[in-house]
Design an enzyme around this catalytic site. Structure first.
Site, short mmCIF file in Angstrom:
data_model
loop_
_atom_site.label_atom_id
_atom_site.label_comp_id
_atom_site.label_asym_id
_atom_site.label_seq_id
_atom_site.Cartn_x
_atom_site.Cartn_y
_atom_site.Cartn_z
CG HIS A 135 -0.39 0.26 2.52
ND1 HIS A 135 -0.07 -0.74 3.41
CD2 HIS A 135 -0.06 1.41 3.14
CE1 HIS A 135 0.41 -0.22 4.52
NE2 HIS A 135 0.44 1.10 4.39
CG ASP A 172 0.09 -4.13 2.82
OD1 ASP A 172 0.33 -3.50 1.77
OD2 ASP A 172 -0.04 -3.57 3.93
CB SER A 183 3.04 1.79 6.31
OG SER A 183 1.83 1.91 7.00
#
Length: 464
Positions: free
Chosen positions: A107, A137, A213
């Site tokens: 992402h 992911d 992230s």
């Protein structure tokens, strides 16, 4: 004994034991620098150079009409060409190979057209995604012209225990590289409450915020135990509930990237399962809830070839307990296709030890793409007969059959159909194969009725 006698004994004890009185009243003094200055700084100095900041951008199209992508209303609301804008994202990554391999989240970089990677020493590189998987992911990047980079060693994430100390390193909110500390709060986390839902995540209370992230979760030996990926929060900031992708899955992604794979290949289970709770355990005659129970098996599944059937229970894989349906898929994903692993199960109620062969989903090698060339509204559809590989790729029901849409070009692009839609029926004719669709597409009629399946729902639209 009288009160005066008791007092005399107490006073005699305190006078004759001055060392004990001194021990009770005098605090201990630290005797070394290590005792005075307890710090995570040695671990941070060792690991932080391996964590990078990632700046990614991509061009996205904005439809002016909210009905532009609707399969029915789009034919009434023509919004003209879409407006383009540049969407930017900020995240982190981890160097896992000295020659320039970096692991981050899908992402963050998965659909980016321009990726800039900045190291802690301010060096900058252009990054290119060479292997990515949206469901997991995870994305692996290659840094252009990079060499002799400080790679972070990977730990065995299966050796983690709840309560282990960990550090989260990343670039939250773009303020610069930041370190937060915490513990492993839970293992094998999955479910609808977790962003993404699937997977088998490490849970930590080390503060993770937007921008973290793709960053590193490291242990006290300075090894990578996970890639930080998401948080559970109502405010958007850290609530002490963060999730990381286990290092063992990162290791398999790295192995495939180094082998030149451009698409992540994982062993195919070919089964549907459900968790064993108290009620299921009682129905199956189990002493306690454990493992997952098989509910459906594809005929080509390796589990089916071992003689397992619906109602059998899978207990462990490669000596690791299977905790949930998503944990089973994770256990398979960290193993290479072609390997054989030990499976513990209850077959017809009896414990068995089996050798499970790990195979890729049949049909992974090639796809028989068929383009509809008729002049009608279906012209330009690119379809294929369903295979286990396509079922797995598009997340369709395990036993799905028929024809799936791969792409829509030409006249068919205006229908609003999407890749992964299963074409069920056209003008009252059931579509079982691509030949059926080719035959129906040649019809010369004024009104077309198309039935298709999307996300488990049957939808219908009329097209002139």
């Amino acid at each position: 004994m009288t009160r005066s006698a008791i007092l005399a004994v107490f006073l005699a004890f305190t006078v004759t034991n001055p060392a004990q009185m001194a021990f009770a009243e005098t605090p201990q003094v630290p005797e070394s620098r290590a005792e005075i200055q307890l710090s995570f700084s040695p671990i941070v100095k060792e690991t932080s150079p391996s964590v990078v900041n990632i700046y990614a951008s991509r061009v996205v199209e904005e439809r002016l009409s909210p009905f532009a992508d609707d399969p029915f209303f789009s034919q009434f609301f023509r919004s003209g060409p879409a407006r383009q804008r540049v969407q930017r994202s900020l995240g982190s990554g981890v160097i896992v190979s000295g020659d320039g391999l970096v692991v981050s989240n899908y992402h963050v970089v998965g659909e980016a057209s321009d990726i800039r990677v900045v190291l802690s020493d301010k060096r900058e590189y252009k990054g290119e995604v060479i292997l990515a998987d949206k469901d997991a992911d995870v994305a692996v990047l290659r840094l252009d012209g990079a060499s002799d980079l400080p790679a972070l060693p990977l730990a065995d994430s299966d050796a983690l225990e709840v309560g282990d100390l960990v550090l989260a390193i990343g670039n939250p909110f773009g303020v610069g590289q930041t370190v937060s500390s915490g513990i492993v709060s839970g293992l094998a986390r999955s479910g609808s409450a977790i962003p993404g839902g699937a997977g088998s995540y490490i849970q930590t209370d080390a503060a993770i915020n937007p921008g973290n992230s793709g960053g590193a979760l490291v242990d006290m030996s300075g090894r990578l135990v996970g890639i930080n990926t998401s948080i559970l929060s109502r405010s958007g900031g850290s609530n002490g509930i963060g999730f990381a992708i286990p290092a063992n899955l990162v290791r398999e992604f790295t192995r495939q990237a180094e082998a030149g794979q451009t698409r992540f290949i994982h062993p195919w289970s070919g089964v549907s399962t459900q968790s064993v709770d108290d009620a299921v355990a009682e129905a199956l005659g189990l002493d306690r809830p454990e493992g997952v129970v098989l509910s459906e098996l594809h005929p080509q599944s390796s589990f089916a070839t071992l003689g397992l059937t619906a109602g059998d229970v899978l207990l462990s894989l490669d000596d690791q307990p299977i905790l949930s349906p998503s944990d089973l898929e994770y256990r398979l994903s960290i193993l290479p296709v072609g390997a054989s692993v030990k499976l513990s199960a209850l077959r017809a109620g009896e414990p068995v030890e089996l050798d499970l062969s790990l195979i890729a989903a049949p049909g992974s090698e090639s796809i028989d793409r068929v383009e509809i060339t008729s002049s009608g509204p279906l012209g330009g559809l690119v379809v294929a007969d369903l295979t286990p590989a396509l079922i797995d790729e598009y997340g369709l029901a395990l036993m799905s059959e028929g024809v799936v849409l791969l792409d829509a070009q030409g006249p068919s692009a205006r229908l609003g159909l999407r890749p992964g839609d299963r074409i069920v029926e056209v003008n009252g004719t059931e579509i079982r194969t691509t030949k059926d669709l080719q035959s129906v597409a040649r019809q010369k009629i004024g009104m077309w009725l198309i039935t298709f399946e999307r996300g488990g729902r049957l939808l219908r639209m009329r097209v002139k």
